[in-house]
Design an enzyme around this catalytic site. Structure first.
Site, short mmCIF file in Angstrom:
data_model
loop_
_atom_site.label_atom_id
_atom_site.label_comp_id
_atom_site.label_asym_id
_atom_site.label_seq_id
_atom_site.Cartn_x
_atom_site.Cartn_y
_atom_site.Cartn_z
N LYS A 113 0.83 -1.22 0.00
CA LYS A 113 0.00 0.00 0.00
C LYS A 113 0.85 1.26 0.00
O LYS A 113 0.43 2.27 -0.53
CB LYS A 113 -0.95 -0.01 1.20
CG LYS A 113 -2.08 -1.00 1.03
CD LYS A 113 -3.25 -0.65 1.92
CE LYS A 113 -4.41 -1.60 1.65
NZ LYS A 113 -5.52 -1.39 2.57
N LYS A 192 -5.29 -11.27 -5.96
CA LYS A 192 -6.41 -11.26 -5.00
C LYS A 192 -7.49 -10.22 -5.33
O LYS A 192 -7.17 -9.10 -5.73
CB LYS A 192 -5.80 -10.95 -3.62
CG LYS A 192 -6.79 -10.71 -2.50
CD LYS A 192 -6.06 -10.32 -1.22
CE LYS A 192 -6.33 -8.90 -0.79
NZ LYS A 192 -7.37 -8.66 0.17
N LYS A 195 -10.82 -4.53 -2.64
CA LYS A 195 -11.56 -3.28 -2.86
C LYS A 195 -10.65 -2.24 -3.51
O LYS A 195 -11.03 -1.53 -4.42
CB LYS A 195 -12.07 -2.73 -1.53
CG LYS A 195 -13.03 -3.63 -0.80
CD LYS A 195 -13.53 -2.93 0.45
CE LYS A 195 -14.04 -3.89 1.48
NZ LYS A 195 -13.01 -4.25 2.48
#
Ligand code: AQP
Length: 327
Positions: A113, A192, A195
């Site tokens: 991230k 994966k 969101k």
């Protein structure tokens, strides 16, 4: 005593990875353990990446609603929003003072991230807050997808370190998984479903919109023509069949694909039957809840009250152990 805690982020629409990887287990464990199963919409975690306030409020409500529509009964379990129980941030801070920086920097989720967003300090401390979420309730079982295993391992280390230094207070929790949905793949076939990657099939997404995504979703690239045999075990659509279809259908498409007995479009149309069978009842319950929003708000309010009682008791013990003043 078995006690379960798990969290879900209100960072976007709840998707079938969340449903099969986590929520189904929430419902199952909730039926088994009642009020010893504690589920939290982790809005403090959601603000570790840039966010819009109004959207966050809506998504927190929606996440609770989807869990309820998927079968979680808030009168049987504890369901609440993280920011309604301030003790999460208090214990999160305490854990951050006891955790080496290097342990946080090596977390895969942080590395992933922090390459996508500007790095906020809260993103680095995500795992210490997550450890606080779990240990505040002295939970020993955490139903999560495989992506969270590393964070649970760190939670165990944090509990162990705290117990060694300040006295035995916390269990060392274990992750439990739905073995059929360890890591549900994204509809783009690129890892994966997540969101933040925008590769989701939403639990509340319109059935036609799901079909439009599946229609163009990648399959075995070796199947250039309808008559070419394929390998279902490298095909995204077969992964989804294993989640949505019954055993006979799974076997039929497995044999059909490898013998060229079924084409990819027909295989996808067959999958849609399972998708509809699974998602339409959830979507109908969700519609009912959207027309009676107070049911969801009241559930969150009551859940927070129940969670606070446990959290406050733990914090008394933590403050005593650390030598902090207890009010
Ligand atoms: N694809 C998945 N397969 C299986 N389980 C999954 N989970 C999430 N994705 C999958 C599990 O769902 C629970 C809630 O996770 P989350 O709220 O962190 O969901 P997310 O979609 O992973 O959220 P984000 O915002 O997109 O985060 P990143 O980008 O970090 O993945 C958890 O139990 C999770 O394991």
């Amino acid at each position: 005593m078995k006690r379960v805690f798990s969290g879900i982020q209100p960072t976007g629409e709840i998707h079938i990875g969340n449903y099969f990887g986590a929520i189904l287990n929430y419902v199952k464990l909730g039926e088994e353990l009642g009020k010893n199963s504690i589920y939290c919409i982790v809005d403090y975690h959601a603000i570790t990446i840039p966010h819009e306030p109004e959207l966050l409020r809506k998504r927190t409500f929606d996440a609770a609603l989807v869990n309820m529509a998927a079968g979680l009964d808030p009168s049987k379990v504890i369901l609440f929003a993280q920011s309604d129980v301030r003790e999460h941030t208090e214990l999160g801070w305490i854990f951050s003072t006891q955790t080496p920086l290097g342990d946080l920097e090596r977390m895969t989720q942080f590395k992933d991230k922090s390459s996508q967003h500007s790095v906020l300090a809260g993103l680095l401390m995500y795992p210490t807050l997550m450890a606080a979420d779990i240990l505040l309730y002295k939970a020993n079982t955490v139903p999560v997808g495989e992506d969270q295993v590393q964070h649970i391992e760190l939670t165990r280390e944090i509990a162990r370190r705290f117990n060694n230094r300040f006295g035995e207070l916390f269990p060392e929790p274990l992750a439990v998984h739905n073995k059929d949905a360890l890591r549900v793949p994204g509809v783009d076939g690129q890892g994966k479903m997540s969101k933040s990657k925008g590769n989701t099939l939403g639990v509340l997404e319109e059935i036609d919109s799901i079909w439009q995504k599946l229609r163009v979703a990648p399959t075995d690239p070796a199947r250039v023509r309808r008559t070419d045999p394929g390998n279902p075990h490298i095909c995204l659509i077969f992964d989804y069949h294993k989640l949505f279809s019954d055993l006979d259908t799974i076997q039929m498409v497995e044999v059909g694909c490898s013998t060229a007995g079924i084409g990819c479009i027909d295989c996808k149309k067959t999958l849609m039957k399972g998708v509809e069978r699974t998602l339409v009842p959830i979507q109908q319950r969700a519609q009912e809840l959207y027309s009676t929003p107070d049911i969801v708000k009241d559930a969150l309010h009551e859940g927070a009250r129940e969670a606070r009682q446990i959290a406050q008791q733990t914090m008394q013990e933590v403050r005593d152990a650390l030598g902090l003043l207890n009010p």
